[in-house]
Design a protein around this motif. Structure first.
Motif, short mmCIF file in Angstrom:
data_model
loop_
_atom_site.label_atom_id
_atom_site.label_comp_id
_atom_site.label_asym_id
_atom_site.label_seq_id
_atom_site.Cartn_x
_atom_site.Cartn_y
_atom_site.Cartn_z
N TYR A 8 0.85 -1.18 0.00
CA TYR A 8 0.00 0.00 0.00
C TYR A 8 0.90 1.24 0.00
N ALA A 9 0.73 2.10 -1.00
CA ALA A 9 1.57 3.29 -1.12
C ALA A 9 1.31 4.25 0.04
N VAL A 10 2.38 4.74 0.65
CA VAL A 10 2.27 5.72 1.73
C VAL A 10 2.08 7.10 1.11
N THR A 11 1.08 7.82 1.56
CA THR A 11 0.79 9.15 1.02
C THR A 11 1.23 10.27 1.96
N LYS A 12 1.50 9.94 3.23
CA LYS A 12 1.91 10.97 4.18
C LYS A 12 2.60 10.33 5.37
N ILE A 13 3.67 10.96 5.85
CA ILE A 13 4.37 10.53 7.06
C ILE A 13 4.47 11.75 7.97
N THR A 14 3.98 11.64 9.19
CA THR A 14 4.12 12.70 10.18
C THR A 14 4.65 12.10 11.46
N GLY A 15 5.04 12.96 12.39
CA GLY A 15 5.53 12.47 13.67
C GLY A 15 6.74 13.24 14.13
N SER A 16 7.50 12.60 15.03
CA SER A 16 8.68 13.27 15.57
C SER A 16 9.74 12.26 15.96
N THR B 230 17.99 16.53 7.55
CA THR B 230 18.52 15.18 7.74
C THR B 230 17.55 14.14 7.17
N HIS B 231 18.08 13.24 6.35
CA HIS B 231 17.34 12.19 5.65
C HIS B 231 17.41 10.91 6.47
N TYR B 232 16.24 10.31 6.79
CA TYR B 232 16.17 9.09 7.59
C TYR B 232 15.45 7.97 6.84
N ASN B 233 15.69 6.74 7.29
CA ASN B 233 14.97 5.57 6.81
C ASN B 233 14.64 4.71 8.04
N LEU B 234 13.34 4.52 8.30
CA LEU B 234 12.88 3.65 9.38
C LEU B 234 12.51 2.31 8.76
N TYR B 235 13.08 1.22 9.26
CA TYR B 235 12.81 -0.08 8.67
C TYR B 235 12.88 -1.19 9.71
N GLU B 236 12.40 -2.37 9.30
CA GLU B 236 12.49 -3.56 10.14
C GLU B 236 13.19 -4.65 9.35
N GLN B 237 14.13 -5.31 9.99
CA GLN B 237 14.82 -6.43 9.36
C GLN B 237 14.99 -7.53 10.39
N ASN B 238 14.50 -8.72 10.08
CA ASN B 238 14.60 -9.87 10.97
C ASN B 238 14.04 -9.57 12.37
N GLY B 239 12.92 -8.82 12.40
CA GLY B 239 12.26 -8.52 13.67
C GLY B 239 12.87 -7.39 14.47
N VAL B 240 13.89 -6.72 13.94
CA VAL B 240 14.55 -5.61 14.64
C VAL B 240 14.24 -4.31 13.90
N VAL C 83 12.37 -4.37 5.16
CA VAL C 83 13.78 -3.99 5.21
C VAL C 83 14.07 -2.69 4.47
N ASN C 84 13.12 -2.14 3.73
CA ASN C 84 13.35 -0.92 2.97
C ASN C 84 12.66 0.29 3.56
N GLY C 85 11.68 0.06 4.38
CA GLY C 85 11.12 1.04 5.27
C GLY C 85 10.49 2.28 4.71
N LEU C 86 10.52 3.31 5.56
CA LEU C 86 9.92 4.60 5.27
C LEU C 86 11.01 5.65 5.25
N GLU C 87 11.03 6.47 4.21
CA GLU C 87 12.05 7.52 4.10
C GLU C 87 11.42 8.88 4.29
N PHE C 88 12.08 9.71 5.10
CA PHE C 88 11.55 11.03 5.42
C PHE C 88 12.69 11.92 5.88
N THR C 89 12.39 13.20 6.06
CA THR C 89 13.39 14.14 6.55
C THR C 89 12.91 14.78 7.85
N VAL C 90 13.90 15.14 8.66
CA VAL C 90 13.70 15.97 9.84
C VAL C 90 14.67 17.12 9.64
N GLY C 91 14.13 18.31 9.29
CA GLY C 91 14.99 19.41 8.88
C GLY C 91 15.68 19.03 7.58
#
Length: 184
Positions: free
Chosen positions: A44-52, A116-126, A106-114
């Motif tokens: 399912y394509a992500v259309t918006k990421i918010t948070g902190s 800085t470019h981040y990627n939140l992901y899960e691999q092997n339960g971590v 394992v490829n997660g969600l990509e977003f920026t904070v200011g």
């Protein structure tokens, strides 16, 4: 239509990381972008990421919001970012594993904070938060999530026939893995 999934994590310094993801409810088939690679998945394509992240607000999604996309980090052409995957073997993990029970892979969600470019992901339960800008990562502990075990549209075989998960009612009898009917 859209679905909303929330995640709350803590890191080793007990800092809070909160994410709210808005995703399409239309399941998309994802072809591989690597020549000669025949791997596909559904998500399912992500259309918006918010948070902190530790009190700093997420400022934007990286990539082509609202459409399934190839990995933007650039070294994994057959991987897909900003896609939420169902908890099935067809979901998301293009390195031969299975989809995450929490919708991330394992490829997660990509977003920026200011800047800085981040990627939140899960691999092997971590769960990991990779700082693409600084090439550093940290392990996160999942505190809460409302990620569905079955995403909207998942068909369930019942005594009334095959129904989308959202149409199930209390008392419906579902077919179990052993082929019997059971009501919960």
């Amino acid at each position: 239509m859209s679905q909303t999934i929330t995640y709350q994590f803590k890191n080793s310094r007990n800092q809070t990381f909160s994410f709210t993801i808005t995703a399409s409810t239309t399941l998309s088939t994802i072809p591989s972008s690597v020549s000669g690679d025949t791997v596909t998945g559904q998500g399912y394509a992500v259309t918006k990421i918010t948070g902190s992240i530790a009190g700093q607000a997420i400022t934007s999604e990286v990539g082509t919001g609202g459409s399934v996309q190839s990995d933007t980090v650039g070294n994994n052409g057959a991987n897909f970012d900003n896609t939420v995957f169902p908890a099935t073997p067809s979901g998301g993990n293009f390195q031969g594993g299975t989809g995450s029970s929490y919708g991330l892979d394992v490829n997660g969600l990509e977003f920026t904070v200011g800047t800085t470019h981040y990627n939140l992901y899960e691999q092997n339960g971590v769960f990991m938060l990779y700082n693409v800008t600084n090439n550093t990562s940290q392990t996160l502990t999942l505190v809460t999530s409302n990620a569905p075990c079955y995403v909207a549209g998942t068909r369930i075989l019942t005594s009334r026939g095959e129904l989308p998960i959202e149409a199930l009612q209390v008392g419906d009898k579902v077919v179990t893995m052993r082929g019997g009917l059971r009501a919960e």
